[in-house]
Design a protein around this motif. Structure first.
Motif, mmCIF file in Angstrom:
data_model
loop_
_atom_site.group_PDB
_atom_site.id
_atom_site.type_symbol
_atom_site.label_atom_id
_atom_site.label_comp_id
_atom_site.label_asym_id
_atom_site.label_seq_id
_atom_site.Cartn_x
_atom_site.Cartn_y
_atom_site.Cartn_z
ATOM 1 N N GLU A 211 -17.363 3.611 78.192
ATOM 2 C CA GLU A 211 -18.739 2.891 78.847
ATOM 3 C C GLU A 211 -19.412 3.638 79.546
ATOM 4 O O GLU A 211 -20.899 3.360 79.573
ATOM 5 C CB GLU A 211 -18.334 1.368 79.543
ATOM 6 C CG GLU A 211 -18.410 0.782 78.683
ATOM 7 C CD GLU A 211 -17.048 -0.974 79.386
ATOM 8 O OE1 GLU A 211 -17.460 -0.940 80.958
ATOM 9 O OE2 GLU A 211 -16.912 -1.850 78.967
ATOM 10 N N GLY A 212 -18.945 4.875 80.551
ATOM 11 C CA GLY A 212 -19.395 5.475 81.015
ATOM 12 C C GLY A 212 -19.495 5.036 82.502
ATOM 13 O O GLY A 212 -19.237 3.686 82.359
ATOM 14 N N ILE A 213 -20.244 5.670 83.577
ATOM 15 C CA ILE A 213 -20.187 5.084 84.887
ATOM 16 C C ILE A 213 -21.529 5.847 85.308
ATOM 17 O O ILE A 213 -22.329 6.571 85.023
ATOM 18 C CB ILE A 213 -18.925 6.468 85.414
ATOM 19 C CG1 ILE A 213 -18.843 5.841 86.959
ATOM 20 C CG2 ILE A 213 -19.506 7.771 85.778
ATOM 21 C CD1 ILE A 213 -17.840 6.287 87.749
ATOM 22 N N ILE A 214 -22.076 4.923 86.733
ATOM 23 C CA ILE A 214 -23.354 4.901 87.202
ATOM 24 C C ILE A 214 -23.052 6.656 88.042
ATOM 25 O O ILE A 214 -21.975 6.909 88.737
ATOM 26 C CB ILE A 214 -23.628 4.334 88.558
ATOM 27 C CG1 ILE A 214 -23.422 2.573 88.219
ATOM 28 C CG2 ILE A 214 -24.722 4.630 89.156
ATOM 29 C CD1 ILE A 214 -24.156 1.345 88.690
ATOM 30 N N GLU B 239 -24.464 -5.132 82.998
ATOM 31 C CA GLU B 239 -26.225 -5.705 82.976
ATOM 32 C C GLU B 239 -26.660 -4.218 83.163
ATOM 33 O O GLU B 239 -27.987 -4.576 83.272
ATOM 34 C CB GLU B 239 -26.479 -6.989 83.871
ATOM 35 C CG GLU B 239 -25.801 -8.040 83.210
ATOM 36 C CD GLU B 239 -26.280 -8.987 83.787
ATOM 37 O OE1 GLU B 239 -27.173 -9.421 84.270
ATOM 38 O OE2 GLU B 239 -25.265 -10.270 83.423
ATOM 39 N N TRP B 240 -25.976 -3.577 83.615
ATOM 40 C CA TRP B 240 -26.796 -2.269 84.260
ATOM 41 C C TRP B 240 -27.769 -1.520 83.101
ATOM 42 O O TRP B 240 -27.850 -1.021 82.021
ATOM 43 C CB TRP B 240 -25.882 -0.858 84.662
ATOM 44 C CG TRP B 240 -26.610 -0.155 85.421
ATOM 45 C CD1 TRP B 240 -26.478 1.229 84.859
ATOM 46 C CD2 TRP B 240 -27.029 0.751 87.205
ATOM 47 N NE1 TRP B 240 -27.136 2.424 85.543
ATOM 48 C CE2 TRP B 240 -27.136 1.374 87.179
ATOM 49 C CE3 TRP B 240 -27.527 -0.817 87.819
ATOM 50 C CZ2 TRP B 240 -27.866 1.804 87.985
ATOM 51 C CZ3 TRP B 240 -27.751 -0.186 89.033
ATOM 52 C CH2 TRP B 240 -27.932 1.090 88.842
ATOM 53 N N GLU B 241 -29.094 -1.976 84.420
ATOM 54 C CA GLU B 241 -30.292 -0.844 83.198
ATOM 55 C C GLU B 241 -30.376 0.852 84.040
ATOM 56 O O GLU B 241 -31.495 0.893 83.272
ATOM 57 C CB GLU B 241 -31.478 -1.233 83.397
ATOM 58 C CG GLU B 241 -30.894 -3.233 82.734
ATOM 59 C CD GLU B 241 -32.202 -3.506 82.538
ATOM 60 O OE1 GLU B 241 -32.535 -3.765 83.763
ATOM 61 O OE2 GLU B 241 -32.253 -4.779 82.041
ATOM 62 N N GLY B 242 -29.589 0.996 84.838
ATOM 63 C CA GLY B 242 -30.464 2.642 85.059
ATOM 64 C C GLY B 242 -28.924 3.447 84.316
ATOM 65 O O GLY B 242 -28.641 3.484 83.395
ATOM 66 N N GLU B 243 -29.298 4.662 84.668
ATOM 67 C CA GLU B 243 -28.576 5.767 84.588
ATOM 68 C C GLU B 243 -27.667 5.787 84.648
ATOM 69 O O GLU B 243 -26.620 5.125 85.349
ATOM 70 C CB GLU B 243 -29.508 7.081 85.534
ATOM 71 C CG GLU B 243 -29.134 8.740 84.811
ATOM 72 C CD GLU B 243 -28.927 9.219 85.731
ATOM 73 O OE1 GLU B 243 -28.875 10.914 85.548
ATOM 74 O OE2 GLU B 243 -30.092 8.935 86.481
ATOM 75 N N THR B 244 -26.590 6.252 83.455
ATOM 76 C CA THR B 244 -25.495 6.416 83.203
ATOM 77 C C THR B 244 -25.017 7.995 82.869
ATOM 78 O O THR B 244 -25.675 8.720 82.070
ATOM 79 C CB THR B 244 -24.627 4.895 82.601
ATOM 80 O OG1 THR B 244 -25.017 5.195 80.758
ATOM 81 C CG2 THR B 244 -24.731 4.006 82.914
#
Length: 105
Positions: free
Chosen positions: A33-36, A97-102
């Motif tokens: 899924e990736g990471i912040i 629900e994160w809508e920021g950069e990943t």
């Protein structure tokens, strides 16, 4: 521990020189899924590794913690508080629900 939404998360981190972001999901979740960006990864399901990491953390820092939906990160914040890290923030809704950069690692 304080539960915060994404808007609060962004505002707090933007103005916090002592901010440390922690991802407590599994390695598989992070890979898929990736990471912040800038987050440290400590899987809460690997208790020895997680506890060793927490025991080495600076109590004067502010820890912004997330998982996939918010449950594991809340648990991580509680553990961190019990071990003397008073400033923990749990991201409500988590990475789902994160809508920021990943980014991917």
């Amino acid at each position: 521990m304080k539960d915060i939404n994404q808007e609060e998360w962004r505002k707090l981190i933007a103005n916090d020189e002592d901010a440390i972001i922690l991802d407590v999901r599994t390695k598989e979740e992070v890979t898929e899924e990736g990471i912040i960006p800038g987050a440290l990864h400590y899987d809460i399901y690997e208790p020895e590794t997680f506890m060793n990491a927490v025991n080495g953390m600076d109590a004067s820092k502010n820890y912004y913690v997330y998982c996939r939906a918010g449950g594991r990160s809340a648990q991580a914040c509680q553990i961190m508080n019990q071990l003397g890290l008073p400033n923990t923030y749990n991201l409500l809704g988590g990475f789902m629900e994160w809508e920021g950069e990943t980014t991917h690692i």
